[in-house]
Design a protein around this motif. Sequence first.
Motif, PDB file in Angstrom:
ATOM      1  N   LEU A 104       0.836  -1.200   0.000  1.00  0.00           N
ATOM      2  CA  LEU A 104       0.000   0.000   0.000  1.00  0.00           C
ATOM      3  C   LEU A 104       0.872   1.252   0.000  1.00  0.00           C
ATOM      4  N   PRO A 105       0.341   2.347  -0.499  1.00  0.00           N
ATOM      5  CA  PRO A 105       1.110   3.592  -0.509  1.00  0.00           C
ATOM      6  C   PRO A 105       1.490   4.030   0.901  1.00  0.00           C
ATOM      7  N   ASP A 106       2.662   4.655   0.986  1.00  0.00           N
ATOM      8  CA  ASP A 106       3.100   5.257   2.243  1.00  0.00           C
ATOM      9  C   ASP A 106       3.309   6.756   2.003  1.00  0.00           C
ATOM     10  N   PRO A 107       3.702   7.516   3.011  1.00  0.00           N
ATOM     11  CA  PRO A 107       3.772   8.977   2.849  1.00  0.00           C
ATOM     12  C   PRO A 107       4.606   9.456   1.667  1.00  0.00           C
ATOM     13  N   GLU A 108       5.687   8.760   1.331  1.00  0.00           N
ATOM     14  CA  GLU A 108       6.533   9.188   0.211  1.00  0.00           C
ATOM     15  C   GLU A 108       5.815   9.076  -1.133  1.00  0.00           C
ATOM     16  N   ASP A 109       4.748   8.300  -1.180  1.00  0.00           N
ATOM     17  CA  ASP A 109       3.994   8.096  -2.413  1.00  0.00           C
ATOM     18  C   ASP A 109       2.893   9.136  -2.620  1.00  0.00           C
TER      19      ASP A 109
END
Length: 190
Positions: A104-109
């Motif tokens: 799943l996406p994380d903050p950098e994404d």
Amino acid sequence: MSDMAVEIEVPDRPITVEEFDQMVELGIIKPDERIELVEGHLVPLEPMNAPHASLAARLNHVLQPLSGRALLWPQLPLVISDRSKPLPDMGLLHRRGDFYREHLPDPEDVFAVIEVSDTTLKFDRGTKLVAYARAGIPEYWIVDVNEKTIEICRDPHDLGYGSRKSAGKGDSVSFAAFPDVVFSVDELLG
């Protein structure tokens, strides 16, 4: 004997994203339950009323011009810390060929997240805002269903966002990552 209740202080024990995922896998949290994890706490999402659902659908439609440059991520989870897995109404993510199949996406994404808020405005302006800011989410929009405004929060830090402005009827807005794509508030909110 006294009828006075004794108040006992119970220590807070926040859970992790890993524990949350295990609860889903074990069926403790049902797959169709709309629950997000914010700062280690299970937060049941309110059933979506018509104005909220309509605005979420409108945003998904109106933001389509960004789809060539960002992945629109409507009402899908983000992992923003080891204790937060929110379900924002819309995320604008960096495009990836696998559409985040591996993780799943994380903050950098994340370019930005949007929450459509009516009954949860206090929570979205408080706990959730701080969670997104601590995670380093660069931009957070709160769409106030009742006031028909958009609060734009930028410059995250540990206590919140350094820049917060409100846009209403007749105003134009754009995302910091895409300043050349301008939307009218009227177009976004109807």
